[in-house]
Design an enzyme around this catalytic site. Sequence first.
Site, short mmCIF file in Angstrom:
data_model
loop_
_atom_site.label_atom_id
_atom_site.label_comp_id
_atom_site.label_asym_id
_atom_site.label_seq_id
_atom_site.Cartn_x
_atom_site.Cartn_y
_atom_site.Cartn_z
N LYS A 53 22.23 -7.74 -6.85
CA LYS A 53 21.95 -6.31 -6.63
C LYS A 53 20.50 -6.00 -7.01
CE LYS A 53 26.77 -5.15 -7.12
NZ LYS A 53 27.89 -4.64 -7.92
N GLN A 97 29.44 -2.41 -13.50
CA GLN A 97 29.81 -3.67 -12.87
C GLN A 97 31.21 -4.08 -13.34
OE1 GLN A 97 28.02 -5.47 -10.50
NE2 GLN A 97 29.89 -6.66 -10.37
N ASP A 120 29.18 3.58 -6.29
CA ASP A 120 30.33 2.74 -5.93
C ASP A 120 31.44 3.58 -5.29
OD1 ASP A 120 29.72 0.12 -6.32
OD2 ASP A 120 30.52 -0.02 -8.35
#
Length: 298
Positions: A53, A97, A120
């Site tokens: 990322k 994460q 997300d």
Amino acid sequence: MSLKLDGKKLSLEIEEKLKKDIEANLNSTKRPPGLAVIRIGEDPASGVYVKNKERACSRVGIKSFIFHLKDTVEQNEVEQLINKLNVDSDIDGMLLQLPIPEKFDEQKLISFINPEKDVDGLNEQNIGKLVKNEPAMRSCTPAGIINLLRSQNITIEGKKIVVIGRSLLVGKPLSLMLLNLNGTVTITHSKTINLNKICKEADILIAAAGKPNLIDSSFVKEGAVIIDVGIHRLTSSDMSKTKLCGDVLLEDVIPKVFAYTPVPGGVGPMTVTMLLVNTIFSWQKQFVLSLTLNDLLP
Ligand code: NAD
């Protein structure tokens, strides 16, 4: 011959556009988009994903801020960090994460994230808007899959679509997005009876069960589109080699289908690209720029 839905190629094309969209506005915004990534503990796969990322951000010109916390931190300390980032004017997007160590209340942490920065798309406000088919941040893997289908003009409306898996991360949001796009969607899961028969009716079959090579050609209708979300690293019996595979036994399925996603190089790269899209979308909103990415947000 079957069509390969090349996620790597599409993600590079989208990244080119994203880079230009950032460059075109830097003069007025005076700062690039910012993405904060919170990682807790030492899960090695998470380490790889965070690095990926970070690299993707730097390719397009997003500034990433990595917060790697020890698993000895307390829930309230993570909540405080999220609250701080929620109001940090250099941060447009933030993600936790996953997975995180079990002692943490994952859903509670996600619900702390400012929905406007929830790149997300997992915060309940964004999920709620997805249920209502209202614009909002969309979760990355499902949105990436929709873009992959659209890139090859594969129609969703009216199609019989079977999704294998009902997780909050993939199966459920994906099913809702497909439903919003007028697909006729069946959601299946580990307690589904007659999975094979149900899958065989699908025009588009999407495997997100997290089970290596679960789906062989006996599950697939001739001429269907098959999307493989699973990612597994298999080790050879003598432990000397490792190989990536998905939920689909691709070599068996490819001759039968109209189109398929490879593993690696299919859904995975699109997931990362959608994270960049969401971050830049949030930055554009923050600076009241023209919203150039609406077409990529299902
Ligand atoms: P999960 O474990 O949270 O959910 C799996 C789902 O599959 C569950 O709903 C379960 O009921 C269902 N399932 C399990 N076994 C089944 C079976 N035999 N038959 C039918 N249904 C079954 O997993 P997840 O987070 O949704 O991820 C699924 C897979 O996708 C994993 O391999 C994960 O690594 C991968 N993944 C890939 C990406 C990517 O970018 N490519 C992103 C997210 C997840």
